[in-house]
Design an enzyme around this catalytic site. Structure first.
Site, PDB file in Angstrom:
ATOM      1  N   LYS A  88     -33.699  13.687 -25.234  1.00 21.76           N
ATOM      2  CA  LYS A  88     -32.825  12.712 -24.567  1.00 21.76           C
ATOM      3  C   LYS A  88     -33.595  11.895 -23.540  1.00 21.76           C
ATOM      4  CE  LYS A  88     -28.973  13.513 -26.755  1.00 21.76           C
ATOM      5  NZ  LYS A  88     -28.357  12.467 -27.580  1.00 21.76           N
ATOM      6  N   GLY A 133     -26.286  13.251 -33.196  1.00 22.81           N
ATOM      7  CA  GLY A 133     -27.182  14.110 -32.442  1.00 22.81           C
ATOM      8  C   GLY A 133     -26.848  15.557 -32.709  1.00 22.81           C
ATOM      9  N   TYR A 139     -33.988  19.735 -26.239  1.00 25.02           N
ATOM     10  CA  TYR A 139     -32.856  18.801 -26.122  1.00 25.02           C
ATOM     11  C   TYR A 139     -33.093  17.828 -24.972  1.00 25.02           C
ATOM     12  CZ  TYR A 139     -28.046  17.091 -25.884  1.00 25.02           C
ATOM     13  OH  TYR A 139     -26.933  16.283 -25.881  1.00 25.02           O
ATOM     14  N   GLY A 170     -23.251   9.150 -36.567  1.00 22.42           N
ATOM     15  CA  GLY A 170     -22.473  10.284 -36.058  1.00 22.42           C
ATOM     16  C   GLY A 170     -20.989   9.990 -36.013  1.00 22.42           C
TER      17      GLY A 170
HETATM   18  P1  NAI Z   1     -20.594  16.279 -32.673  1.00 19.81           P
HETATM   19  O1  NAI Z   1     -21.294  17.442 -33.241  1.00 19.81           O
HETATM   20  O2  NAI Z   1     -19.122  16.302 -32.532  1.00 19.81           O
HETATM   21  O3  NAI Z   1     -20.985  14.961 -33.484  1.00 19.81           O
HETATM   22  C1  NAI Z   1     -22.308  14.693 -33.853  1.00 19.81           C
HETATM   23  C2  NAI Z   1     -22.296  13.959 -35.179  1.00 19.81           C
HETATM   24  O4  NAI Z   1     -23.656  13.672 -35.521  1.00 19.81           O
HETATM   25  C3  NAI Z   1     -21.687  14.797 -36.308  1.00 19.81           C
HETATM   26  O5  NAI Z   1     -20.756  14.038 -37.039  1.00 19.81           O
HETATM   27  C4  NAI Z   1     -22.888  15.166 -37.142  1.00 19.81           C
HETATM   28  O6  NAI Z   1     -22.620  15.327 -38.528  1.00 19.81           O
HETATM   29  C5  NAI Z   1     -23.819  13.969 -36.885  1.00 19.81           C
HETATM   30  N1  NAI Z   1     -25.190  14.353 -37.203  1.00 19.81           N
HETATM   31  C6  NAI Z   1     -25.874  15.431 -36.737  1.00 19.81           C
HETATM   32  N2  NAI Z   1     -27.050  15.529 -37.363  1.00 19.81           N
HETATM   33  C7  NAI Z   1     -27.122  14.498 -38.245  1.00 19.81           C
HETATM   34  C8  NAI Z   1     -28.073  14.096 -39.196  1.00 19.81           C
HETATM   35  N3  NAI Z   1     -29.197  14.789 -39.404  1.00 19.81           N
HETATM   36  N4  NAI Z   1     -27.827  12.988 -39.931  1.00 19.81           N
HETATM   37  C9  NAI Z   1     -26.676  12.292 -39.756  1.00 19.81           C
HETATM   38  N5  NAI Z   1     -25.721  12.646 -38.881  1.00 19.81           N
HETATM   39  C10 NAI Z   1     -25.940  13.736 -38.141  1.00 19.81           C
HETATM   40  O7  NAI Z   1     -21.288  16.038 -31.258  1.00 19.81           O
HETATM   41  P2  NAI Z   1     -20.977  15.038 -30.051  1.00 19.81           P
HETATM   42  O8  NAI Z   1     -20.815  15.871 -28.862  1.00 19.81           O
HETATM   43  O9  NAI Z   1     -19.962  14.045 -30.410  1.00 19.81           O
HETATM   44  O10 NAI Z   1     -22.401  14.351 -29.917  1.00 19.81           O
HETATM   45  C11 NAI Z   1     -22.603  12.946 -30.017  1.00 19.81           C
HETATM   46  C12 NAI Z   1     -23.793  12.572 -29.160  1.00 19.81           C
HETATM   47  O11 NAI Z   1     -23.458  12.826 -27.788  1.00 19.81           O
HETATM   48  C13 NAI Z   1     -25.040  13.400 -29.439  1.00 19.81           C
HETATM   49  O12 NAI Z   1     -26.156  12.551 -29.403  1.00 19.81           O
HETATM   50  C14 NAI Z   1     -25.089  14.373 -28.282  1.00 19.81           C
HETATM   51  O13 NAI Z   1     -26.391  14.796 -27.996  1.00 19.81           O
HETATM   52  C15 NAI Z   1     -24.515  13.511 -27.170  1.00 19.81           C
HETATM   53  N6  NAI Z   1     -23.998  14.254 -26.024  1.00 19.81           N
HETATM   54  C16 NAI Z   1     -22.964  15.145 -26.169  1.00 19.81           C
HETATM   55  C17 NAI Z   1     -22.500  15.832 -25.080  1.00 19.81           C
HETATM   56  C18 NAI Z   1     -21.389  16.829 -25.202  1.00 19.81           C
HETATM   57  O14 NAI Z   1     -21.166  17.599 -24.234  1.00 19.81           O
HETATM   58  N7  NAI Z   1     -20.637  16.855 -26.269  1.00 19.81           N
HETATM   59  C19 NAI Z   1     -23.087  15.637 -23.745  1.00 19.81           C
HETATM   60  C20 NAI Z   1     -24.127  14.660 -23.689  1.00 19.81           C
HETATM   61  C21 NAI Z   1     -24.559  13.996 -24.802  1.00 19.81           C
END
Ligand code: NAI
Length: 255
Positions: free
Chosen positions: A157, A71, A153, A8
């Site tokens: 988690k 994610g 979701y 990610g």
């Molecule tokens: P984001 O959408 O900015 O980044 C997620 C990254 O994961 C993206 O670069 C995307 O291309 C990549 N990704 C998604 N599906 C994929 C796949 N099938 N194969 C390879 N890469 C893939 O989201 P964010 O917020 O930075 O999320 C990062 C982590 O943080 C996730 O696990 C999310 O569940 C977790 N999280 C985020 C929160 C929030 O409020 N933003 C809160 C709690 C947890």
């Protein structure tokens, strides 16, 4: 120089972690669907195998760090996809790269979980049991049949947090640390999409942490950088909340 693989890495928290680790002098091998050193889709068996092979090739089979950030959120196209990326995409990376970590220097791995993992009922959901048993087909079917993205979701988690903690004994005995960071709302494209979603936007906007704001990716990256560093060498098997007080607000007696 230590070498860390980050899934990610192209966006949000993963991009901030990659920038922070690079700034601290680490080599980073990013894994993402685009704009990464290793381009792979972690929602499929094939994509996960390609990701693992790509990281092993670039690292020469030796990794000092692994940070699983990739994610998808509640606006993902299907509930099954949420489990496929958030649980199986993480558990299989941990499995496939543990040998490389075992050969690394002071190796440490970290999973980005979520405060959502504590949602009541997630633990008892049949899809959670199927994830923990490694039965991807059944887990995805159960999630798709239920059709509740918020629950899928939360279950994804909860299950990955449970799984990571279950690995802690064995990994620790092999000298490898493994921790989970559980963020609350963080300003990223994933969070923005849920704010703008007609089904979930209102609830997300109204669920505000005591500190009165969402976190910034750099704030999560600072904690991750610490946990991955030598300074945190006795921190292992922990779930660290970074949520502006959200978990304390909702579950003060549970810790
Ligand atoms: P984001 O959408 O900015 O980044 C997620 C990254 O994961 C993206 O670069 C995307 O291309 C990549 N990704 C998604 N599906 C994929 C796949 N099938 N194969 C390879 N890469 C893939 O989201 P964010 O917020 O930075 O999320 C990062 C982590 O943080 C996730 O696990 C999310 O569940 C977790 N999280 C985020 C929160 C929030 O409020 N933003 C809160 C709690 C947890």
């Amino acid at each position: 120089m230590s070498v860390t693989a980050i899934s990610g890495s192209a966006s949000g928290i993963g991009a901030a972690v990659a920038a922070a680790l690079r700034a601290a002098g680490n080599e980073v091998i990013g894994i993402d669907r685009a704009d990464a050193e290793v381009v792979a889709d972690l929602s499929t068996e094939q994509g996960r195998a390609a990701a693992i092979a790509g990281v092993l090739e670039r690292s020469g089979g030796v990794l000092d760090g692994l940070v699983c950030c990739a994610g998808v959120g509640v606006t993902a196209p299907s509930c099954g996809l949420i489990l496929a990326v958030n649980y199986f995409g993480v558990s299989q990376l941990l499995e496939g790269l543990q040998g490389a970590l075992a050969r690394g220097r002071n190796p440490a791995a970290l999973v980005i979980g979520s405060v959502a993992a504590t949602q009541p009922g997630a633990e008892q959901q049949p899809m959670t049991g199927a994830m923990l048993e490694g039965d991807e087909t059944r887990a995805l079917d159960l999630a798709n049949d239920l059709g509740q993205p918020h629950l899928a979701y939360a279950c994804s988690k909860y299950a990955i947090t449970h799984h990571a903690r279950s690995l802690a004994s064995g990994w620790g005995q092999r000298g490898m640390r493994l921790n989970v960071v559980a963020p609350g709302a963080v300003q990223t494209p994933l969070h923005q999409a849920s704010l703008e979603d007609a089904r979930f936007g209102k609830a997300v906007r109204e669920f505000v942490a005591p500190l009165g704001r969402a976190g910034r990716p750099e704030e999560i990256a600072a904690l991750v950088t610490f946990l991955q560093s030598e300074q945190a060498r006795f921190v292992h098997g922990s779930v660290v909340f970074i949520d502006g007080g959200m978990d304390a607000m909702v579950r003060a007696p549970r810790f």
